[in-house]
Scaffold this motif. Structure first.
Motif, mmCIF file in Angstrom:
data_model
loop_
_atom_site.group_PDB
_atom_site.id
_atom_site.type_symbol
_atom_site.label_atom_id
_atom_site.label_comp_id
_atom_site.label_asym_id
_atom_site.label_seq_id
_atom_site.Cartn_x
_atom_site.Cartn_y
_atom_site.Cartn_z
ATOM 1 N N SER A 294 0.912 -1.150 -0.028
ATOM 2 C CA SER A 294 0.574 -0.034 0.067
ATOM 3 C C SER A 294 0.924 1.262 -0.084
ATOM 4 N N THR A 295 2.635 0.937 0.789
ATOM 5 C CA THR A 295 2.932 2.334 0.538
ATOM 6 C C THR A 295 3.023 3.029 -0.995
ATOM 7 N N VAL A 296 3.331 1.283 -1.252
ATOM 8 C CA VAL A 296 4.491 1.539 -2.860
ATOM 9 C C VAL A 296 2.345 2.466 -3.525
ATOM 10 N N ARG A 297 1.751 2.083 -3.310
ATOM 11 C CA ARG A 297 0.812 2.522 -4.071
ATOM 12 C C ARG A 297 -0.174 3.803 -4.052
ATOM 13 N N ASN A 298 0.956 3.834 -2.532
ATOM 14 C CA ASN A 298 -0.102 5.300 -2.345
ATOM 15 C C ASN A 298 1.296 6.559 -2.776
#
Length: 552
Positions: A466-470
């Motif tokens: 999620s940190t990548v996508r966000n």
């Protein structure tokens, strides 16, 4: 009398405080105490950011700005906006304020501060002096240049701005180690003065700029070659030629000596700007670890936490804790602890409501959040700090020894089902409750977005998919030169799906192991450059396409 104790007289008191040469960690304990009790903080711009973090939020900073801020006067109550610093100090003290006057290095070596002390003494204003580490001593220590050895050669300190011909000739004619405070564009002139005074042109010399900070750079030369060395390094000529430097002249600044003693600039991530896509609270211990490797940590929140859309389920579960519905409560994140704590406070409850209930925490950071709440967890994974690790140690339900078979699991709306499925398999009934929602955070400031996309960061640590996508969603894709470090295969796969090249992989799903892996990558990169005879550079200083793909 303790000058920082409450003062019942009509006049205030002044603390003349040395903030050291630049590293915030070099402030003394006494300096931190004085700052915490100050009503007025009057600091030189170079050290304002170093000292301000230790002052009260309500402290007044009259006419004070850091080097990076615009000049916006902020005047304390009853103090006139005087331009003269000494008058400013005196006016605040006359108004009964506790004043901290902070300067770089040590106040005992600052002639202007001595005048301010005399002014206080003349008016009978109580003052104290808190010494700091002088730049002439601290900077060589950080540069790996000892000033004395067992032979005890003399050390002479020279301020090039005020040194006269007699001073240069005396030091030039001696064999003492000379520590020269000067500016970058005046180093060659100072070297020439020492040669004219009698020093040999081949006498070793080191020159250090931005000492004790992660911008520190040190060059090794001789008195006769320093101008050429700085020119070859493209340091001079420069618009920043007026920045202060510390030059050390003598045999102890020889290259062979510094190669073995340069402990600061040889840190594996020295000077690297590392992006951590987490909030400051979540990234605190990780950032401390990165700083220990010489990096500059920059936190960017990629998610925001909001209450659940329907709070009734959470309310019923918290009431169930009080009425004895649960045998266990399992916390899978710091945010889950925060959500339950806030609900407790809403109902007027505290940690005593956990009496008789077993508490599990998925990892060390979650356990620390519970301890801060007043709850010591009964179960923390002995191995992997994850839901899978927690299940490894979780006991199966036993109808004889467990009077209640139910587990309260407060967690995020997007959490995986791993823990729920594992607990059910062990015989437990699970109340899987949405304690909070995670939503994409607002975009970071424009300058941060530009640094991410333009290669201004040397590395980014991704701790989940999620940190990548966000991060990509709110700030854009990191530049090709940026080293990408991922906490595990799933996160790495997500990064690659977003067109990122993964350089570093953590050996286990731990943020601290991830930081260690990045440090190992940085150390290997540094060693390779030295072995090849190349200058050691940061990834952001290299051209796109020049890095090699590597994993550790």
């Amino acid at each position: 009398m303790n000058p920082t104790a409450p003062n019942h007289s009509a006049s205030g008191q002044v603390t003349f405080l040395g903030a050291g040469p630049g590293d915030p960690g070099l402030l003394t304990l006494r300096a931190v105490e004085a700052l915490a009790s100050a009503d007025v903080l009057i600091a030189d711009p170079q050290v304002l950011d170093v000292v301000r973090v230790h002052a009260r939020a309500q402290v007044d900073t009259p006419l004070q700005t850091s080097a990076d801020e615009a000049s916006i006067p902020v005047t304390p109550t009853g103090v006139s906006p005087l331009r003269d610093t000494a008058n400013l100090v005196m006016a605040a003290a006359r108004a009964g304020k506790r004043v901290v006057r902070a300067v770089p290095g040590d106040p005992g070596l600052d002639g202007d501060v001595a005048e301010e002390m005399l002014a206080c003494a003349a008016e009978g204003i109580v003052f104290e002096v808190v010494p700091g580490i002088a730049a002439a001593v601290g900077v060589p220590a950080y540069a790996g240049v000892p000033l004395r050895d067992a032979e005890g050669t003399d050390v002479r300190f020279i301020d090039a701005r005020s040194a006269d011909a007699r001073c240069w000739s005396e030091v030039g004619a001696s064999d003492a180690t000379a520590v020269v405070s000067t500016t970058l564009d005046s180093v060659a002139a100072a070297a020439g003065e020492l040669v004219s005074g009698g020093r040999k042109p081949d006498t070793p010399m080191t020159v250090t700029v931005a000492g004790t900070t992660t911008r520190q750079r040190t060059w090794t030369a001789t008195l006769g070659s320093v101008a050429q060395v700085l020119k070859a390094a493209k340091v001079l000529p420069s618009a920043n030629g007026g920045q202060p430097v510390i030059a050390v002249v003598g045999e102890r600044s020889a290259a062979a000596q510094r190669d073995r003693l340069s402990w600061f600039e040889s840190k594996p991530l020295f000077g690297w700007r590392v992006l951590v896509p987490r909030t400051k609270e979540q990234a605190a211990s990780l950032s401390d670890q990165l700083v220990s490797y010489g990096a500059v940590s920059h936190e960017v929140p990629t998610i925001a936490v909001e209450p659940p859309r329907t709070p009734q389920q959470m309310e019923r579960a918290v009431k169930g804790l009080v009425t004895g519905r649960y045998e266990w409560i399992a916390f899978t994140s710091v945010n889950a602890v925060k959500a339950v704590r806030e609900k407790f406070e809403e109902y007027g409850l505290d940690a005593r409501a956990f009496a008789g209930i077993k508490v599990a925490a998925v990892g060390e950071q979650t356990a620390k959040a519970l301890v801060a709440f007043g709850v010591k967890p009964d179960l923390v994974p002995s191995g992997e700090q994850s839901a899978a690790g927690l299940l490894e140690d979780w006991p199966p339900y036993d109808a004889v020894f467990d009077p209640i078979d139910r587990v309260f699991l407060p967690r995020a709306d997007i959490a995986t089902e791993t823990l729920v499925a594992g607990l059910i398999e062990l015989g437990w009934e699970v109340d899987d409750v949405t304690a909070y929602r995670t939503v994409r955070a607002s975009p970071p400031p424009a300058e941060t977005r530009e640094a991410i996309k333009g290669g201004g960061f040397d590395a980014v640590l991704f701790t989940s998919s999620s940190t990548v996508r966000n991060l990509v969603g709110i700030a854009g894709k990191p530049h090709n030169v940026t080293v990408i470090a991922c906490i595990g295969p799933a996160t790495a796969k997500t990064a690659e799906e977003h067109g990122l090249r993964v350089d570093v992989m953590s050996p286990e799903p731990s943020v601290h192991k991830l930081a260690e892996a990045l440090a190992d990558f940085g150390a290997a990169r540094r060693d390779a450059a030295l072995e090849a005879g190349d200058p050691v550079t940061r990834p952001s200083e290299r051209r796109p396409g020049s890095r090699r793909r590597a994993r550790s």
